[in-house]
Design a protein around this motif. Structure first.
Motif, PDB file in Angstrom:
ATOM      1  N   ASP A   1       0.827  -1.216   0.000  1.00  0.00           N
ATOM      2  CA  ASP A   1       0.000   0.000   0.000  1.00  0.00           C
ATOM      3  C   ASP A   1       0.856   1.258   0.000  1.00  0.00           C
ATOM      4  OD1 ASP A   1      -2.013  -1.823   0.362  1.00  0.00           O
ATOM      5  OD2 ASP A   1      -2.550  -1.163   2.375  1.00  0.00           O
TER       6      ASP A   1
ATOM      7  N   GLN B   1      -0.793  -0.629   6.772  1.00  0.00           N
ATOM      8  CA  GLN B   1       0.501  -1.301   6.541  1.00  0.00           C
ATOM      9  C   GLN B   1       1.641  -0.377   6.961  1.00  0.00           C
ATOM     10  OE1 GLN B   1       0.987  -2.613   2.497  1.00  0.00           O
ATOM     11  NE2 GLN B   1      -0.596  -4.174   2.631  1.00  0.00           N
TER      12      GLN B   1
ATOM     13  N   GLU C   1       2.523  -7.879  -4.070  1.00  0.00           N
ATOM     14  CA  GLU C   1       2.537  -8.469  -2.723  1.00  0.00           C
ATOM     15  C   GLU C   1       2.915  -9.945  -2.788  1.00  0.00           C
ATOM     16  OE1 GLU C   1      -0.887  -7.571  -0.332  1.00  0.00           O
ATOM     17  OE2 GLU C   1      -0.376  -5.441  -0.272  1.00  0.00           O
TER      18      GLU C   1
ATOM     19  N   ALA D   1      -1.371  -8.097   2.514  1.00  0.00           N
ATOM     20  CA  ALA D   1      -2.650  -8.649   2.959  1.00  0.00           C
ATOM     21  C   ALA D   1      -2.546 -10.165   3.066  1.00  0.00           C
ATOM     22  CB  ALA D   1      -3.747  -8.261   1.978  1.00  0.00           C
TER      23      ALA D   1
ATOM     24  N   ASN E   1      -4.617 -12.331   2.373  1.00  0.00           N
ATOM     25  CA  ASN E   1      -5.146 -13.045   1.193  1.00  0.00           C
ATOM     26  C   ASN E   1      -4.059 -13.277   0.143  1.00  0.00           C
ATOM     27  OD1 ASN E   1      -6.360 -10.012   1.299  1.00  0.00           O
ATOM     28  ND2 ASN E   1      -5.478 -10.414  -0.711  1.00  0.00           N
ATOM     29  N   ASN E   2      -3.001 -12.492   0.206  1.00  0.00           N
ATOM     30  CA  ASN E   2      -1.906 -12.691  -0.746  1.00  0.00           C
ATOM     31  C   ASN E   2      -0.832 -13.645  -0.209  1.00  0.00           C
ATOM     32  OD1 ASN E   2      -3.008 -11.212  -2.846  1.00  0.00           O
ATOM     33  ND2 ASN E   2      -2.352  -9.272  -1.941  1.00  0.00           N
TER      34      ASN E   2
ATOM     35  N   ARG F   1     -13.258  -5.300   4.642  1.00  0.00           N
ATOM     36  CA  ARG F   1     -13.100  -4.969   3.220  1.00  0.00           C
ATOM     37  C   ARG F   1     -14.472  -4.587   2.683  1.00  0.00           C
ATOM     38  NH1 ARG F   1      -8.107  -7.599   0.938  1.00  0.00           N
ATOM     39  NH2 ARG F   1      -9.026  -7.101  -1.080  1.00  0.00           N
TER      40      ARG F   1
ATOM     41  N   ARG G   1     -12.699  -6.447  -9.506  1.00  0.00           N
ATOM     42  CA  ARG G   1     -11.319  -6.942  -9.313  1.00  0.00           C
ATOM     43  C   ARG G   1     -11.235  -7.667  -7.978  1.00  0.00           C
ATOM     44  NH1 ARG G   1      -7.481  -6.247  -4.896  1.00  0.00           N
ATOM     45  NH2 ARG G   1      -5.674  -7.338  -5.692  1.00  0.00           N
TER      46      ARG G   1
ATOM     47  N   PRO H   1      -8.195 -10.067  -5.520  1.00  0.00           N
ATOM     48  CA  PRO H   1      -6.822 -10.576  -5.464  1.00  0.00           C
ATOM     49  C   PRO H   1      -6.784 -11.983  -6.057  1.00  0.00           C
ATOM     50  CG  PRO H   1      -7.572  -9.808  -3.309  1.00  0.00           C
ATOM     51  CD  PRO H   1      -8.780  -9.858  -4.193  1.00  0.00           C
TER      52      PRO H   1
ATOM     53  N   TRP I   1      -2.500  -6.463  -6.772  1.00  0.00           N
ATOM     54  CA  TRP I   1      -2.830  -5.235  -6.046  1.00  0.00           C
ATOM     55  C   TRP I   1      -2.142  -4.033  -6.690  1.00  0.00           C
ATOM     56  CZ3 TRP I   1      -6.155  -2.728  -3.643  1.00  0.00           C
ATOM     57  CH2 TRP I   1      -5.879  -1.733  -2.703  1.00  0.00           C
TER      58      TRP I   1
ATOM     59  N   ASP J   1     -12.747  -4.603  -3.555  1.00  0.00           N
ATOM     60  CA  ASP J   1     -13.005  -4.418  -2.123  1.00  0.00           C
ATOM     61  C   ASP J   1     -11.711  -4.292  -1.337  1.00  0.00           C
ATOM     62  OD1 ASP J   1     -12.233  -7.138  -0.940  1.00  0.00           O
ATOM     63  OD2 ASP J   1     -13.813  -7.797  -2.299  1.00  0.00           O
ATOM     64  N   ASN J   2     -11.737  -3.394  -0.366  1.00  0.00           N
ATOM     65  CA  ASN J   2     -10.620  -3.165   0.565  1.00  0.00           C
ATOM     66  C   ASN J   2     -11.111  -2.302   1.719  1.00  0.00           C
ATOM     67  OD1 ASN J   2      -7.670  -4.028   0.367  1.00  0.00           O
ATOM     68  ND2 ASN J   2      -8.244  -3.865  -1.775  1.00  0.00           N
TER      69      ASN J   2
ATOM     70  N   THR K   1      -7.417   1.703   3.753  1.00  0.00           N
ATOM     71  CA  THR K   1      -6.643   1.389   2.542  1.00  0.00           C
ATOM     72  C   THR K   1      -7.169   2.201   1.358  1.00  0.00           C
ATOM     73  OG1 THR K   1      -6.433  -0.850   3.418  1.00  0.00           O
ATOM     74  CG2 THR K   1      -5.805  -0.536   1.123  1.00  0.00           C
TER      75      THR K   1
ATOM     76  N   GLU L   1      -3.257  -8.048   7.912  1.00  0.00           N
ATOM     77  CA  GLU L   1      -2.085  -7.867   7.049  1.00  0.00           C
ATOM     78  C   GLU L   1      -0.820  -8.171   7.856  1.00  0.00           C
ATOM     79  OE1 GLU L   1      -2.829  -5.318   3.775  1.00  0.00           O
ATOM     80  OE2 GLU L   1      -3.798  -3.890   5.112  1.00  0.00           O
TER      81      GLU L   1
HETATM   82  C1  MLT Z   1      -5.390  -6.828  -2.164  1.00  0.00           C
HETATM   83  O1  MLT Z   1      -6.559  -6.457  -2.373  1.00  0.00           O
HETATM   84  O2  MLT Z   1      -4.690  -7.457  -2.959  1.00  0.00           O
HETATM   85  C2  MLT Z   1      -4.797  -6.467  -0.857  1.00  0.00           C
HETATM   86  O3  MLT Z   1      -5.716  -6.761   0.151  1.00  0.00           O
HETATM   87  C3  MLT Z   1      -4.506  -5.029  -0.832  1.00  0.00           C
HETATM   88  C4  MLT Z   1      -3.668  -4.594   0.323  1.00  0.00           C
HETATM   89  O4  MLT Z   1      -2.654  -5.174   0.599  1.00  0.00           O
HETATM   90  O5  MLT Z   1      -4.003  -3.606   0.969  1.00  0.00           O
END
Ligand code: MLT
Length: 332
Positions: A35, A41, A73, A91, A93-94, A150, A171, A173, A194, A210-211, A215, A238
């Motif tokens: 970010d 972050q 990421e 994040a 999710n990554n 998010r 969109r 991740p 991202w 979504d976030n 962010t 994160e």
């Molecule tokens: C993403 O949407 O890929 C991440 O959640 C974004 C982030 O790291 O803030």
């Protein structure tokens, strides 16, 4: 002659100090942030860097590289795993593609408040996920940013029900659980890194994403997105990761300082979220974002997603009992 001998001795001992006592040598680590500065972050990374410097009497410093300057990421996980990068904040999710059991933390509609996010990450379940990430991905989670729910943004129209999303390109991740969540809503989502998302939204390649609010503000998404739907399907966690190869090269003193600085930054992150999120949400509204509540207390969203997505990912998170244990811990 005496002087030369004294100088040589001084140089030799300086070299010895630098090479044999790494804990005394000055060191600067690199930390990647997906970010922009100013978000959760950044708060985590900066607090970590300040605390680590303090604990090592200024000998260990950390330079922060925001905005995906050191790669996407997901790239930063790979780079840290092979010791090319020291630290990254990204994040969760990554991280999931590298260590599927952390998918527990992105299972939709499991975490329902910041306090629950803290409980889940700081107890035994969190510890097991940290151990699994170390085993699977070669990176050690040493801290957590608590970034908030998010929420869904788009440039087209107010969205209250999943039906309102029809025809929009959203969109997501590159995360199987999040892709499946949108598919369960009847949307065909577009996986995108991202670091490419702002441009994708700006150029209309995608209509929404979504976030968390903090962010969205740090990334200036309000400049390219007008509508927000206040959904609560995933609470964004994160982690701050350190390359295990780099961690193992450090002296026990520095390792201890890294772990303690991670804990201090985690505490700060939680307080920062509670103190900041509401103000940021109001700022975004003042800047022209239109915030909508999902219809019927989000019931259609919750039902459509949980009935399909939870069973689909039991196996990858380590079995249904992992989700049951988490829900149990959260009193449900
Ligand atoms: C993403 O949407 O890929 C991440 O959640 C974004 C982030 O790291 O803030």
């Amino acid at each position: 002659m005496k002087l030369i001998r004294r100088n040589v001795l001084a140089i030799v001992s300086a070299v010895c100090v630098a090479f044999l006592s790494p804990q005394l040598a000055a060191k600067t680590f690199k930390m990647a942030l997906g970010d922009a500065a100013g978000g959760t972050q950044w708060e985590l990374g900066e607090t970590f860097a300040e605390t680590l410097k303090e604990k090592t009497d200024g000998k260990v410093t950390v330079d922060l590289f925001p905005n995906g300057q050191l790669g996407t990421e997901q790239d930063t996980v790979n780079n840290a795993a092979i010791g090319l990068l020291d630290f990254s904040v990204l994040a969760i999710n990554n991280v999931t593609p590298f260590s599927p059991t952390v998918g527990l933390l992105t299972m939709p509609y499991v975490i329902q408040s910041a306090a629950e996010a803290k409980l889940l990450t700081q107890g035994d379940i969190g510890k097991e996920l940290v151990d699994n990430t170390l085993r699977d991905a070669g990176v050690r989670i040493v801290g957590w940013a608590y970034s908030g729910f998010r929420v869904l943004t788009n440039s087209k129209r107010p969205v209250r029900t999943p039906e309102d999303l029809k025809g929009m390109v959203i969109r997501v991740p590159r995360n199987e659980i999040m892709i499946a969540s949108y598919q369960a809503l009847g949307v065909n989502p577009t996986p995108m890194a991202w670091s490419e998302t702002f441009t994708g939204l700006q150029q209309g390649v995608v209509d929404g994403q979504d976030n968390p609010y903090i962010t969205i503000a740090a990334m200036k998404f309000n400049e390219v997105q007008k509508y927000v739907t206040n959904i609560r399907y995933i609470f964004s966690l994160e982690p701050l990761i350190v390359s295990e190869a780099v961690f193992q090269e450090q002296s026990p003193e520095i390792q201890k300082a890294i772990l303690e600085a991670g804990q201090a930054a985690t505490e700060h992150s939680y307080e920062f979220l509670l103190a900041t999120e509401d103000r940021i949400k109001k700022d975004l509204a003042a800047k022209g974002m239109e915030i909508t509540e999902p219809a019927n207390n989000e019931k259609e969203w919750i039902d459509s997603i949980t009935t399909v997505v939870w069973p689909k990912f039991y196996e990858s998170i380590g079995g249904k009992e992992k989700l049951d244990n988490a829900l149990n811990l959260l009193g449900r």
